[in-house]
Write a protein that holds these residues in place. Structure first.
Motif, mmCIF file in Angstrom:
data_model
loop_
_atom_site.group_PDB
_atom_site.id
_atom_site.type_symbol
_atom_site.label_atom_id
_atom_site.label_comp_id
_atom_site.label_asym_id
_atom_site.label_seq_id
_atom_site.Cartn_x
_atom_site.Cartn_y
_atom_site.Cartn_z
ATOM 1 N N ALA A 1 12.940 72.948 84.831
ATOM 2 C CA ALA A 1 12.052 73.785 84.009
ATOM 3 C C ALA A 1 11.242 74.725 84.908
ATOM 4 C CB ALA A 1 11.128 72.905 83.186
ATOM 5 N N HIS A 2 10.855 74.208 86.055
ATOM 6 C CA HIS A 2 10.148 75.025 87.047
ATOM 7 C C HIS A 2 11.056 76.171 87.520
ATOM 8 C CE1 HIS A 2 7.810 75.620 90.864
ATOM 9 N NE2 HIS A 2 9.011 75.882 91.342
ATOM 10 N N GLU A 3 12.312 75.862 87.753
ATOM 11 C CA GLU A 3 13.270 76.895 88.188
ATOM 12 C C GLU A 3 13.511 77.933 87.087
ATOM 13 O OE1 GLU A 3 14.212 77.374 91.177
ATOM 14 O OE2 GLU A 3 13.245 75.551 91.906
ATOM 15 N N ILE A 4 13.561 77.469 85.852
ATOM 16 C CA ILE A 4 13.676 78.414 84.733
ATOM 17 C C ILE A 4 12.476 79.359 84.756
ATOM 18 C CG2 ILE A 4 13.494 78.600 82.196
ATOM 19 C CD1 ILE A 4 15.398 76.263 81.949
ATOM 20 N N GLY A 5 11.306 78.800 85.084
ATOM 21 C CA GLY A 5 10.101 79.625 85.205
ATOM 22 C C GLY A 5 10.290 80.743 86.210
ATOM 23 N N HIS A 6 10.890 80.421 87.353
ATOM 24 C CA HIS A 6 11.149 81.459 88.369
ATOM 25 C C HIS A 6 12.045 82.566 87.817
ATOM 26 C CE1 HIS A 6 9.083 79.889 91.789
ATOM 27 N NE2 HIS A 6 9.823 78.812 91.923
ATOM 28 N N VAL A 7 13.030 82.176 87.001
ATOM 29 C CA VAL A 7 13.946 83.173 86.439
ATOM 30 C C VAL A 7 13.225 84.030 85.396
ATOM 31 C CG1 VAL A 7 16.080 83.544 85.139
ATOM 32 C CG2 VAL A 7 15.958 81.693 86.827
ATOM 33 N N SER B 1 11.362 82.192 100.426
ATOM 34 C CA SER B 1 10.501 81.272 99.704
ATOM 35 C C SER B 1 9.510 82.078 98.874
ATOM 36 C CB SER B 1 9.787 80.333 100.671
ATOM 37 O OG SER B 1 9.124 81.087 101.644
ATOM 38 N N TYR B 2 9.098 81.475 97.785
ATOM 39 C CA TYR B 2 8.213 82.186 96.871
ATOM 40 C C TYR B 2 6.768 82.104 97.343
ATOM 41 C CZ TYR B 2 12.237 81.937 93.774
ATOM 42 O OH TYR B 2 13.480 82.042 93.234
ATOM 43 N N SER B 3 5.989 83.004 96.835
ATOM 44 C CA SER B 3 4.563 82.984 97.157
ATOM 45 C C SER B 3 3.909 81.813 96.424
ATOM 46 C CB SER B 3 3.921 84.292 96.713
ATOM 47 O OG SER B 3 3.897 84.347 95.303
ATOM 48 N N ALA C 1 3.495 82.537 92.814
ATOM 49 C CA ALA C 1 4.738 82.398 92.052
ATOM 50 C C ALA C 1 5.009 80.919 91.768
ATOM 51 C CB ALA C 1 5.900 83.018 92.821
ATOM 52 N N GLU C 2 4.740 80.058 92.742
ATOM 53 C CA GLU C 2 4.957 78.623 92.559
ATOM 54 C C GLU C 2 4.050 78.073 91.460
ATOM 55 O OE1 GLU C 2 7.330 76.896 93.527
ATOM 56 O OE2 GLU C 2 8.110 78.484 94.787
ATOM 57 N N THR C 3 2.801 78.488 91.501
ATOM 58 C CA THR C 3 1.853 78.021 90.485
ATOM 59 C C THR C 3 2.313 78.465 89.099
ATOM 60 O OG1 THR C 3 0.101 78.216 92.116
ATOM 61 C CG2 THR C 3 -0.585 78.031 89.826
ATOM 62 N N THR D 1 10.855 75.418 100.710
ATOM 63 C CA THR D 1 10.774 76.570 99.807
ATOM 64 C C THR D 1 9.791 76.322 98.667
ATOM 65 O OG1 THR D 1 12.776 75.724 98.755
ATOM 66 C CG2 THR D 1 13.041 77.560 100.264
ATOM 67 N N HIS D 2 9.466 75.075 98.441
ATOM 68 C CA HIS D 2 8.526 74.723 97.378
ATOM 69 C C HIS D 2 7.472 73.769 97.929
ATOM 70 C CE1 HIS D 2 12.021 76.037 95.072
ATOM 71 N NE2 HIS D 2 11.181 76.320 94.116
ATOM 72 N N PRO D 3 6.557 74.280 98.739
ATOM 73 C CA PRO D 3 5.596 73.374 99.349
ATOM 74 C C PRO D 3 4.773 72.644 98.295
ATOM 75 C CG PRO D 3 4.942 75.663 99.661
ATOM 76 C CD PRO D 3 6.303 75.679 99.079
HETATM 77 ZN ZN LIG Z 1 9.526 77.093 92.927
#
Ligand SMILES: [Zn+2]
Length: 357
Positions: free
Chosen positions: A235-241, A285-287, A290-292, A334-336
């Motif tokens: 679901a988190h990855e879907i968020g990135h998309v 890696s995302y900022s 972006a992770e939040t 990539t996802h700290p």
């Molecule tokens: Zn992520």
């Protein structure tokens, strides 16, 4: 016509052109008796000659052929830039004229370099974010699609392998994934989940810009039987998309490469690598922001699909405990995951529950 002694010292080979003529004679540049001369390859006839100070030598620009102009207006042209540089160096020691020329050239070059850095700093700070947004907005769907297809192809060829997970395990994860994908803004049909053995990229899950998701066997094994946790990660990855993070990231990197090109004149194949090769895409890696945002997306989707919204927080906990070290290209690099991040997820979940909609 000039006949040179046979003990002339060759400088390089090239072509000689008479003044204002496109006629070309295969020739070599030689040095003899303090004179520099162009001599025909065939027959050895002297074509033009002059003392070194009277020659006009074009500066070196990449691999563009160098031109040596004789006082009579004729030109000797050669691609042997190194030979010309050696020739200039040897003569430069003897001749003040060239040294003077270099001194004149350097400050100007320095000004250009400094101006280039200042400009690129400004572009990076102010223009690039805007350009990235514009690029994302105008990107037709086929672009992320092509990027993703070629990325997955590259990954399959280089690091990934066929999944070794058994069918019931994959089905359980796929069903959970379908449930959250159905809740996403783009809908279930916009997403495809792929199982792969991760190899060098180890325990990982990532999304390509077109909605292609990849989850590695290693990640599934790491998490054990807690499928809900994996669904939270997906679901988190879907968020990135949905938030177009990877597309933004690619454009930002391409923009940076463009700036480097502006300054250095060349970035080699790195832009191309970045755009089409999987390694580059996964390594981006995302900022933190972006992770939040993706974490929040996970909480929302999980809530809507009837799962534990904080499943992803549980996941980060387990990940840190089991992986510890964040070296290499595993999902932690990539996802700290940090305690603050887990707290933010739980807090956000609480906020969602308090806000009726
Ligand atoms: Zn992520």
């Amino acid at each position: 016509m000039l006949i040179l002694a046979s003990d002339d010292r060759p400088i390089c080979r090239g072509d000689w052109h008479p003044r204002s003529s496109s006629r070309s004679v295969e020739a070599r540049l030689v040095e003899a008796d303090g004179q520099v001369a162009a001599v025909a390859e065939e027959g050895g006839a002297g074509l033009a000659s002059a003392g070194f100070p009277d020659l006009d030598v074009s500066p070196r620009v990449g691999s563009i052929p160098r031109r040596i102009e004789f006082p009579d207006g004729s030109l000797f042209e050669t691609t042997d830039n190194d030979a010309i540089d050696r020739f200039l160096l040897v003569n430069g020691r003897k001749r003040a004229g060239l040294v003077h020329g270099l001194e004149r050239f350097h400050p100007r070059l320095l000004v250009f370099v400094i101006a280039g850095f200042l400009l690129s700093g400004l572009v990076y700070r102010y223009a690039l974010p805007v350009l990235v947004e514009v690029a994302v907005a105008v990107t037709p769907p086929v672009v992320p699609r092509l990027m993703s297809v070629s990325t997955l192809e590259t990954l399959d060829r280089t690091v990934l392998d066929e999944t070794k997970l058994d069918e019931p395990k994959r089905r359980a994860i796929s069903e959970g994934f379908a449930r959250i994908a159905a809740q996403s803004a783009r809908g279930a049909s916009a997403y495809a989940l792929n199982f792969r053995e991760g190899g060098a990229i180890g325990p990982n899950a990532f999304a390509l810009p077109d909605g292609t998701l990849i989850i590695t066997d290693e990640l599934v094994e790491l998490v054990g039987d807690d499928t809900e946790m994996l669904v939270g990660v997906l679901a988190h990855e879907i968020g990135h998309v949905e938030l177009e993070h990877s597309l933004r990231q690619i454009y930002r990197a391409a923009g940076m490469a463009g700036l480097i090109m502006l300054i250095a004149g060349d970035v080699g194949d790195s832009v191309e690598d970045l755009l089409v090769q999987g390694g580059g895409l996964v390594a981006l890696s995302y900022s933190r922001a972006a992770e939040t945002a993706a974490d929040r997306h996970s909480v929302e989707l999980m809530e809507k699909a009837g799962y534990d919204p904080a499943a992803i927080a549980r996941f980060f906990e387990i990940l840190e405990k089991k992986l510890g070290d964040t070296s290499g290209t595993n999902i932690l690099s990539t996802h700290p995951g940090t305690p603050e991040r887990k707290k933010a997820i739980v807090d956000y979940q609480a906020t969602l529950r308090q806000t009726p909609d």
